[in-house]
Scaffold this motif. Structure first.
Motif, PDB file in Angstrom:
ATOM      1  N   PHE A 174       0.972  -1.154   0.033  1.00 37.83           N
ATOM      2  CA  PHE A 174       0.022  -0.251  -0.109  1.00 37.83           C
ATOM      3  C   PHE A 174       0.798   1.236  -0.020  1.00 37.83           C
ATOM      4  O   PHE A 174       1.975   1.484   0.683  1.00 37.83           O
ATOM      5  N   ARG A 175       0.618   2.159  -1.013  1.00 35.34           N
ATOM      6  CA  ARG A 175       1.681   3.267  -1.047  1.00 35.34           C
ATOM      7  C   ARG A 175       0.924   4.548  -1.279  1.00 35.34           C
ATOM      8  O   ARG A 175      -0.084   4.630  -1.946  1.00 35.34           O
ATOM      9  N   ILE A 176       1.522   5.523  -0.589  1.00 39.16           N
ATOM     10  CA  ILE A 176       0.842   6.928  -0.694  1.00 39.16           C
ATOM     11  C   ILE A 176       1.993   7.865  -1.355  1.00 39.16           C
ATOM     12  O   ILE A 176       3.281   7.460  -1.252  1.00 39.16           O
ATOM     13  N   SER A 203       8.357   5.678 -16.740  1.00 36.52           N
ATOM     14  CA  SER A 203       7.756   4.694 -17.054  1.00 36.52           C
ATOM     15  C   SER A 203       8.021   3.262 -16.752  1.00 36.52           C
ATOM     16  O   SER A 203       9.371   2.909 -16.615  1.00 36.52           O
ATOM     17  N   HIS A 204       7.089   2.440 -16.207  1.00 30.74           N
ATOM     18  CA  HIS A 204       7.209   1.396 -15.662  1.00 30.74           C
ATOM     19  C   HIS A 204       6.053   0.365 -15.670  1.00 30.74           C
ATOM     20  O   HIS A 204       4.818   1.014 -16.009  1.00 30.74           O
ATOM     21  N   THR A 205       6.031  -0.974 -15.785  1.00 29.24           N
ATOM     22  CA  THR A 205       4.865  -1.612 -15.527  1.00 29.24           C
ATOM     23  C   THR A 205       4.766  -2.290 -14.098  1.00 29.24           C
ATOM     24  O   THR A 205       5.920  -1.903 -13.491  1.00 29.24           O
ATOM     25  N   LEU A 212      -4.818  -1.051  -7.923  1.00 29.07           N
ATOM     26  CA  LEU A 212      -5.734   0.052  -7.645  1.00 29.07           C
ATOM     27  C   LEU A 212      -5.241   1.244  -7.545  1.00 29.07           C
ATOM     28  O   LEU A 212      -4.094   1.502  -6.720  1.00 29.07           O
ATOM     29  N   LEU A 213      -5.783   2.178  -8.261  1.00 32.52           N
ATOM     30  CA  LEU A 213      -4.978   3.640  -7.958  1.00 32.52           C
ATOM     31  C   LEU A 213      -5.960   4.797  -8.107  1.00 32.52           C
ATOM     32  O   LEU A 213      -7.084   4.842  -8.715  1.00 32.52           O
ATOM     33  N   PHE A 214      -6.098   5.406  -7.012  1.00 34.84           N
ATOM     34  CA  PHE A 214      -6.809   6.644  -6.509  1.00 34.84           C
ATOM     35  C   PHE A 214      -5.976   7.856  -6.979  1.00 34.84           C
ATOM     36  O   PHE A 214      -5.039   8.286  -6.418  1.00 34.84           O
ATOM     37  N   LYS A 261       2.568  -0.257 -19.829  1.00 36.03           N
ATOM     38  CA  LYS A 261       3.678   0.658 -19.218  1.00 36.03           C
ATOM     39  C   LYS A 261       2.759   2.131 -19.200  1.00 36.03           C
ATOM     40  O   LYS A 261       1.810   2.759 -19.794  1.00 36.03           O
ATOM     41  N   HIS A 262       3.118   2.748 -17.892  1.00 39.52           N
ATOM     42  CA  HIS A 262       2.541   4.150 -17.487  1.00 39.52           C
ATOM     43  C   HIS A 262       3.710   5.114 -16.917  1.00 39.52           C
ATOM     44  O   HIS A 262       4.621   4.305 -16.381  1.00 39.52           O
ATOM     45  N   ARG A 263       3.214   6.064 -16.699  1.00 37.34           N
ATOM     46  CA  ARG A 263       4.260   7.266 -16.134  1.00 37.34           C
ATOM     47  C   ARG A 263       3.574   8.392 -15.878  1.00 37.34           C
ATOM     48  O   ARG A 263       2.424   8.582 -16.101  1.00 37.34           O
ATOM     49  N   TYR A 276      -1.037  14.370  -5.480  1.00 42.74           N
ATOM     50  CA  TYR A 276      -1.087  13.203  -4.537  1.00 42.74           C
ATOM     51  C   TYR A 276      -1.820  11.950  -5.230  1.00 42.74           C
ATOM     52  O   TYR A 276      -2.631  12.169  -5.927  1.00 42.74           O
ATOM     53  N   SER A 277      -1.621  10.755  -5.012  1.00 37.59           N
ATOM     54  CA  SER A 277      -2.008   9.565  -5.614  1.00 37.59           C
ATOM     55  C   SER A 277      -1.857   8.609  -4.264  1.00 37.59           C
ATOM     56  O   SER A 277      -1.045   8.652  -3.398  1.00 37.59           O
ATOM     57  N   ILE A 278      -2.517   7.494  -4.723  1.00 36.74           N
ATOM     58  CA  ILE A 278      -2.723   6.542  -3.488  1.00 36.74           C
ATOM     59  C   ILE A 278      -2.923   5.259  -4.499  1.00 36.74           C
ATOM     60  O   ILE A 278      -3.764   4.957  -5.454  1.00 36.74           O
TER      61      ILE A 278
HETATM   62  O1  LIG Z   1       0.924   8.382  -9.018  1.00 36.82           O
HETATM   63  C1  LIG Z   1       0.444   7.908 -10.030  1.00 36.82           C
HETATM   64  O2  LIG Z   1      -0.692   7.982 -10.607  1.00 36.82           O
HETATM   65  C2  LIG Z   1       1.078   6.487 -10.524  1.00 36.82           C
HETATM   66  C3  LIG Z   1       1.790   5.684  -9.490  1.00 36.82           C
HETATM   67  C4  LIG Z   1       2.543   4.641 -10.153  1.00 36.82           C
HETATM   68  O3  LIG Z   1       2.301   3.968 -11.269  1.00 36.82           O
HETATM   69  C5  LIG Z   1       3.147   3.659  -9.197  1.00 36.82           C
HETATM   70  O4  LIG Z   1       3.467   3.865  -7.990  1.00 36.82           O
HETATM   71  O5  LIG Z   1       3.396   2.334  -9.772  1.00 36.82           O
END
Ligand SMILES: O=C(O)CCC(=O)C(=O)O
Ligand SMILES: [Fe+2]
Length: 343
Positions: A174-176, A203-205, A212-214, A261-263, A276-278
């Motif tokens: 679980f990451r903030i 960029s990473h997978t 789940l991304l908030f 892949k996303h970034r 901020y994201s979770i």
């Molecule tokens: O913060 C984001 O929207 C993406 C974070 C992400 O892809 C990750 O931590 O693996």
């Protein structure tokens, strides 16, 4: 009214009605979808965002650095760490994050909690549990959509969820995350930023099964379309959780489901703002194998997808477990950070 999802390539799926076919299609086509009516309340999510904001803004860097990421890869990750953006290009991620790992009885199993979190740890644990429960529902829905065969143990629709028990030793995390603003003065970026090279998140997978991304208010997330290879924006859709496929699911489905892949980038609209994201990363138990699942959609299918070709490396990978895959990816991504930490 606008759907708040301008590209419309990432479907918004109502999880309160039968939707397994829709989720399956999204996983095959783009590896991402938004879930609405997912059962986690807005108040609950907002409370978690408030805790994250207070931690990142209110606690000094000096204090945070006391809890720097340990060799289990849990804890605090400081701004502008060098990570390896495959294929092994060094970049500076302009974000800070805290990895809680897994909780038990109000405490994370694998690392010490900063004082600030101590009185909030019951809440954080309940948030993490809610994320895990939702992941189990999504995994069941995926097993149904893939028509995974019932075996003697009657696994069928529980094929995935049985391999993701909350009590199992796994990479569940679980990451903030906090992406601070950068400001431009007189045409120059004021912070110590190399604008052409640094990024909010390289960029990473994702390494696990599903994530789940908030997101909240501020965009910047992009995904690389698995077919066109174009980078496309992933707007914030209010009240929806973004779900994406990770590497393990790509292995189990021989590439039918895409670990895309996303970034997270700086752009004119968001670079002056805090983002901020979770994220909740759902992983299989460490000893779970990565052989293809017993499904009519997968048996007899040619492998496809990045990292799933018949190269020597991927032949070896086919035999590895969820735990070994995680270790391999963590070592490749974070080696520079761990080296820095031991200095
Ligand atoms: O913060 C984001 O929207 C993406 C974070 C992400 O892809 C990750 O931590 O693996
Ligand atoms: Fe990610």
């Amino acid at each position: 009214m606008s759907s708040n999802n301008d590209n419309e390539e990432i479907p918004i799926i109502d999880f309160s009605i039968e939707c397994s076919k829709k989720i399956k299609y999204a996983c095959e086509y783009i590896g991402f979808c938004y879930l609405k009516n997912h059962g986690i309340s807005n108040e609950f999510i907002n409370e978690m965002f408030s805790i994250a904001k207070e931690f990142f803004i209110g606690i000094s860097r000096e204090e945070k650095l006391k809890y720097i990421m340990n060799d289990e890869y849990f804890g605090f990750v400081d701004l502008k760490q060098e990570v390896l953006d495959p294929p092994h290009q060094k970049i500076g991620d302009y974000k800070e994050c805290f990895n809680f790992g897994k909780f038990q009885n109000g405490k994370p199993i694998s690392q010490e909690l900063p004082k600030y979190f101590e009185e909030k740890s019951k809440f954080i644990e309940s948030f993490e549990k809610a994320c895990h429960d939702l992941c189990m529902k999504v995994l069941q829905s995926l097993a149904i959509s893939l028509k995974i065969e019932d075996n003697e143990e009657g696994e069928g629709k529980n094929w995935f969820s049985k391999r993701h028990g909350y009590g199992m030793k796994s990479g569940d995390n679980f990451r903030i995350l906090h992406y601070p603003p950068i400001t431009i003065e007189e045409g120059k970026v004021s912070e110590d930023i190399n604008y052409n090279q640094d990024i909010r998140a390289g960029s990473h997978t994702d390494y696990g099964s599903i994530t789940l991304l908030f997101q909240k208010e501020i965009g910047g997330l992009e995904i690389q379309h698995p077919y066109t290879k174009k980078w496309i924006q992933v707007p914030v859709v209010p009240n929806a959780i973004l779900i994406n496929i990770g590497d393990l699911m790509e292995f189990w489905t021989k590439g039918l489901f895409k670990s895309t892949k996303h970034r997270v980038i700086f752009n004119k609209e968001n670079m002056n703002l805090h983002r901020y994201s979770i994220a909740y990363f759902c992983h299989a138990g460490r000893d779970v194998g990565l052989d293809p699942i017993p499904s009519e959609f997968i048996i007899g299918r040619e492998r496809e997808g990045e990292g799933l070709d018949e190269s020597k490396e991927s032949k070896e990978r086919k035999r590895i477990t969820a735990g070994e895959h995680l270790r391999l990816k963590q070592e490749n991504t974070y080696k520079p950070i761990i080296i820095n930490c031991s200095n």
